[in-house]
Design a protein around this motif. Structure first.
Motif, PDB file in Angstrom:
ATOM      1  N   ASN A   6      53.493  -7.087  23.412  1.00  0.00           N
ATOM      2  CA  ASN A   6      54.365  -8.053  24.068  1.00  0.00           C
ATOM      3  C   ASN A   6      55.688  -8.213  23.324  1.00  0.00           C
ATOM      4  OD1 ASN A   6      55.072 -10.018  25.971  1.00  0.00           O
ATOM      5  ND2 ASN A   6      54.285 -11.664  24.673  1.00  0.00           N
ATOM      6  N   GLY A   7      56.804  -8.109  24.067  1.00  0.00           N
ATOM      7  CA  GLY A   7      58.120  -8.320  23.496  1.00  0.00           C
ATOM      8  C   GLY A   7      58.779  -7.105  22.898  1.00  0.00           C
ATOM      9  N   ASP A   8      58.161  -5.935  23.000  1.00  0.00           N
ATOM     10  CA  ASP A   8      58.755  -4.714  22.445  1.00  0.00           C
ATOM     11  C   ASP A   8      59.937  -4.248  23.282  1.00  0.00           C
ATOM     12  OD1 ASP A   8      56.924  -4.636  20.426  1.00  0.00           O
ATOM     13  OD2 ASP A   8      55.691  -3.048  21.299  1.00  0.00           O
ATOM     14  N   ALA A   9      60.999  -3.809  22.619  1.00  0.00           N
ATOM     15  CA  ALA A   9      62.103  -3.137  23.301  1.00  0.00           C
ATOM     16  C   ALA A   9      61.733  -1.669  23.487  1.00  0.00           C
ATOM     17  CB  ALA A   9      63.385  -3.265  22.490  1.00  0.00           C
ATOM     18  N   VAL A  10      62.060  -1.131  24.643  1.00  0.00           N
ATOM     19  CA  VAL A  10      61.663   0.247  24.979  1.00  0.00           C
ATOM     20  C   VAL A  10      62.890   1.040  25.390  1.00  0.00           C
ATOM     21  CG1 VAL A  10      60.306   1.681  26.555  1.00  0.00           C
ATOM     22  CG2 VAL A  10      59.353  -0.468  25.702  1.00  0.00           C
ATOM     23  N   ASP A  11      63.025   2.230  24.836  1.00  0.00           N
ATOM     24  CA  ASP A  11      64.054   3.195  25.221  1.00  0.00           C
ATOM     25  C   ASP A  11      63.420   4.571  25.096  1.00  0.00           C
ATOM     26  OD1 ASP A  11      66.233   4.781  25.716  1.00  0.00           O
ATOM     27  OD2 ASP A  11      67.492   3.962  24.115  1.00  0.00           O
ATOM     28  N   GLU A  12      62.709   4.989  26.142  1.00  0.00           N
ATOM     29  CA  GLU A  12      61.894   6.199  26.090  1.00  0.00           C
ATOM     30  C   GLU A  12      61.913   6.908  27.439  1.00  0.00           C
ATOM     31  OE1 GLU A  12      60.469   7.376  23.467  1.00  0.00           O
ATOM     32  OE2 GLU A  12      60.526   5.666  22.090  1.00  0.00           O
ATOM     33  N   SER A  13      61.373   8.130  27.440  1.00  0.00           N
ATOM     34  CA  SER A  13      61.189   8.880  28.682  1.00  0.00           C
ATOM     35  C   SER A  13      59.725   8.835  29.090  1.00  0.00           C
ATOM     36  CB  SER A  13      61.629  10.334  28.508  1.00  0.00           C
ATOM     37  OG  SER A  13      63.013  10.406  28.253  1.00  0.00           O
ATOM     38  N   PHE A  14      59.493   8.718  30.411  1.00  0.00           N
ATOM     39  CA  PHE A  14      58.141   8.645  30.936  1.00  0.00           C
ATOM     40  C   PHE A  14      58.042   9.448  32.221  1.00  0.00           C
ATOM     41  CE2 PHE A  14      58.671   4.572  28.690  1.00  0.00           C
ATOM     42  CZ  PHE A  14      57.592   4.629  27.822  1.00  0.00           C
ATOM     43  N   LEU A  15      56.821   9.826  32.564  1.00  0.00           N
ATOM     44  CA  LEU A  15      56.510  10.415  33.862  1.00  0.00           C
ATOM     45  C   LEU A  15      56.320   9.300  34.879  1.00  0.00           C
ATOM     46  CD1 LEU A  15      55.474  12.845  35.683  1.00  0.00           C
ATOM     47  CD2 LEU A  15      53.193  12.262  34.844  1.00  0.00           C
ATOM     48  N   VAL A  16      56.877   9.466  36.067  1.00  0.00           N
ATOM     49  CA  VAL A  16      56.667   8.506  37.141  1.00  0.00           C
ATOM     50  C   VAL A  16      55.366   8.865  37.859  1.00  0.00           C
ATOM     51  CG1 VAL A  16      57.585   7.479  39.246  1.00  0.00           C
ATOM     52  CG2 VAL A  16      59.150   8.208  37.429  1.00  0.00           C
ATOM     53  N   ALA A  17      54.332   8.053  37.668  1.00  0.00           N
ATOM     54  CA  ALA A  17      53.052   8.308  38.314  1.00  0.00           C
ATOM     55  C   ALA A  17      53.013   7.718  39.716  1.00  0.00           C
ATOM     56  CB  ALA A  17      51.910   7.747  37.472  1.00  0.00           C
ATOM     57  N   ALA A  54      66.223   4.283  44.787  1.00  0.00           N
ATOM     58  CA  ALA A  54      64.831   4.704  44.951  1.00  0.00           C
ATOM     59  C   ALA A  54      64.729   6.140  45.434  1.00  0.00           C
ATOM     60  CB  ALA A  54      64.111   3.776  45.914  1.00  0.00           C
ATOM     61  N   ARG A  55      65.728   6.602  46.193  1.00  0.00           N
ATOM     62  CA  ARG A  55      65.689   7.969  46.718  1.00  0.00           C
ATOM     63  C   ARG A  55      66.067   9.016  45.678  1.00  0.00           C
ATOM     64  NH1 ARG A  55      67.758   5.527  51.623  1.00  0.00           N
ATOM     65  NH2 ARG A  55      69.898   5.921  50.913  1.00  0.00           N
ATOM     66  N   THR A  56      66.516   8.614  44.510  1.00  0.00           N
ATOM     67  CA  THR A  56      66.967   9.587  43.511  1.00  0.00           C
ATOM     68  C   THR A  56      65.828  10.220  42.725  1.00  0.00           C
ATOM     69  OG1 THR A  56      67.283   7.876  41.809  1.00  0.00           O
ATOM     70  CG2 THR A  56      69.165   8.378  43.259  1.00  0.00           C
ATOM     71  N   PHE A  57      64.622   9.697  42.865  1.00  0.00           N
ATOM     72  CA  PHE A  57      63.485  10.273  42.143  1.00  0.00           C
ATOM     73  C   PHE A  57      62.212   9.993  42.908  1.00  0.00           C
ATOM     74  CE2 PHE A  57      63.791   5.944  40.652  1.00  0.00           C
ATOM     75  CZ  PHE A  57      62.484   5.531  40.530  1.00  0.00           C
ATOM     76  N   ASP A  58      61.155  10.735  42.577  1.00  0.00           N
ATOM     77  CA  ASP A  58      59.851  10.624  43.230  1.00  0.00           C
ATOM     78  C   ASP A  58      58.756  10.652  42.183  1.00  0.00           C
ATOM     79  OD1 ASP A  58      60.517  10.697  46.125  1.00  0.00           O
ATOM     80  OD2 ASP A  58      61.388  12.650  45.601  1.00  0.00           O
ATOM     81  N   PRO A  59      57.521  10.260  42.557  1.00  0.00           N
ATOM     82  CA  PRO A  59      56.395  10.455  41.645  1.00  0.00           C
ATOM     83  C   PRO A  59      56.305  11.920  41.214  1.00  0.00           C
ATOM     84  CG  PRO A  59      55.742   9.045  43.454  1.00  0.00           C
ATOM     85  CD  PRO A  59      57.127   9.551  43.791  1.00  0.00           C
ATOM     86  N   GLY A  60      56.081  12.138  39.934  1.00  0.00           N
ATOM     87  CA  GLY A  60      56.093  13.479  39.377  1.00  0.00           C
ATOM     88  C   GLY A  60      57.381  13.805  38.657  1.00  0.00           C
ATOM     89  N   ASP A  61      58.430  12.985  38.868  1.00  0.00           N
ATOM     90  CA  ASP A  61      59.674  13.150  38.139  1.00  0.00           C
ATOM     91  C   ASP A  61      59.604  12.382  36.819  1.00  0.00           C
ATOM     92  OD1 ASP A  61      60.785  14.740  40.111  1.00  0.00           O
ATOM     93  OD2 ASP A  61      61.734  13.052  41.147  1.00  0.00           O
ATOM     94  N   TYR A  62      60.622  12.591  35.988  1.00  0.00           N
ATOM     95  CA  TYR A  62      60.676  11.954  34.676  1.00  0.00           C
ATOM     96  C   TYR A  62      61.888  11.029  34.604  1.00  0.00           C
ATOM     97  CZ  TYR A  62      57.419  15.713  33.604  1.00  0.00           C
ATOM     98  OH  TYR A  62      56.350  16.583  33.628  1.00  0.00           O
TER      99      TYR A  62
END
Length: 328
Positions: A6-17, A54-62
């Protein structure tokens, strides 16, 4: 992912599930995402989103995301302030999909060891036809057992099946009425349709055939194809009753109509398969929810909608007192 609190700052890359564009009570749009890396997944929200974004990416993108974590109704979520699509050529996919913590080569060797101990010549020939199919083995040793529930990671299906096979092999002497060879074969076959029901190269999802047909029917079709091959291998037709019993184990292993079984278990081996399958799935699910709960101060997990209950983790070490908020 599982290191976030809780409260962590995040600046990372993730997969969109998963991605959903929703509207709040005032009609303002926001993005509801499931973001994943190999250690787990987290729900994320981006307020004041637009259809164009929302149209700029889809599930499976990063996505490269910036934001901050917060605990809401007992669950950790990520409130986003910025998102940016990442070039997939600059990504190592194995860093974003969860993997089994067990050694896959050892699991595969154990699978072969147990299946090749089958003495019935027809069943032995049948499992050999699957094991010599390199494409099937590649998929079977890579596929998850599910999208979000138990064993939802690469090689999860293999891990799940080997665990049930091992349990069955240890207890079968306690139940002499059971046909060991038939039970082991049915366990191996019960979820084979998942190798094609699910897609798991990038985000875990259902294939079109998986959505329209499902792994029970797909598994029976795969069984029928391999039965024909095994008859060529043995030079004898596969016994009709044996095939019928195997089909029944596949279509009845969910146990009840409400959980998707078109038929209830009606043989000894089918009912044994159902309860062994359910045992492994439930223990795995309980263990995961207790282990991954971000609320370290509480003795209880949040209310689990899929289980219909909270889970007791043990008395919280921070204060030695049980959590008093028992309402879901």
């Amino acid at each position: 992912m599982n290191q976030l609190s809780n409260g962590d700052a995040v600046d990372e890359s993730f997969l969109v599930a998963d991605k959903q564009l929703r509207a709040n009570r005032q009609g303002n749009l926001y993005l509801h995402l499931e973001l994943r890396d190999k250690t787990g997944s987290v729900g994320a929200r981006l307020w004041n989103a637009s259809e164009g974004l929302a149209r700029t990416f889809d599930p499976g993108d990063y996505l490269r995301v910036k934001g901050k974590t917060q605990v809401f109704q007992g669950a950790l979520q990520l409130i986003l302030s910025h998102i940016e699509v990442v070039d997939p050529t600059k990504i190592e996919p194995e860093d974003y999909l969860p993997q089994s913590t067990q050694n896959v080569a050892r699991l595969t060797a154990r699978l072969r060891e147990i299946l090749l101990s089958i003495s019935n010549p027809h069943l032995r020939a049948l499992v050999e036809c699957f094991l010599i199919d390199e494409e099937f083995v590649r998929k079977f040793t890579t596929a998850p057992a599910g999208i979000k529930n138990h064993h939802a990671y690469h090689a999860g299906l293999l891990e799940h099946v080997v665990t049930i096979l091992t349990i069955a092999d240890r207890i079968v002497d306690l139940y002499p009425e059971l046909d060991r060879d038939l039970l082991l074969t049915g366990i191996f076959l019960h979820d084979i349709g998942k190798v094609s029901e699910l897609s798991y190269d990038r985000a875990f999802a259902y294939s079109d055939e998986g959505q329209l047909v499902g792994h029970l029917v797909m598994g029976v079709e795969m069984l029928r194809d391999k039965v024909e091959q095994s008859a060529d291998l043995t030079g004898e037709p596969f016994p009709n009753e044996l095939l019928l019993r195997l089909k029944h184990m596949i279509v009845s292993h969910h146990g009840t109509h409400e959980f998707g079984s078109p038929k209830l278990p009606m043989t000894l081996e089918a009912i044994a398969l159902h309860y062994l399958d359910n045992l492994d799935a439930k223990i795995h699910t309980f263990s995961r929810e207790i282990r991954d709960d971000p609320c370290r101060e509480s003795s209880w997990t949040p209310f689990q909608q899929n289980l219909g209950r909270r889970l007791f983790k043990g008395i919280a070490q921070s204060n030695g007192l049980p959590d008093e908020s028992m309402e879901p």
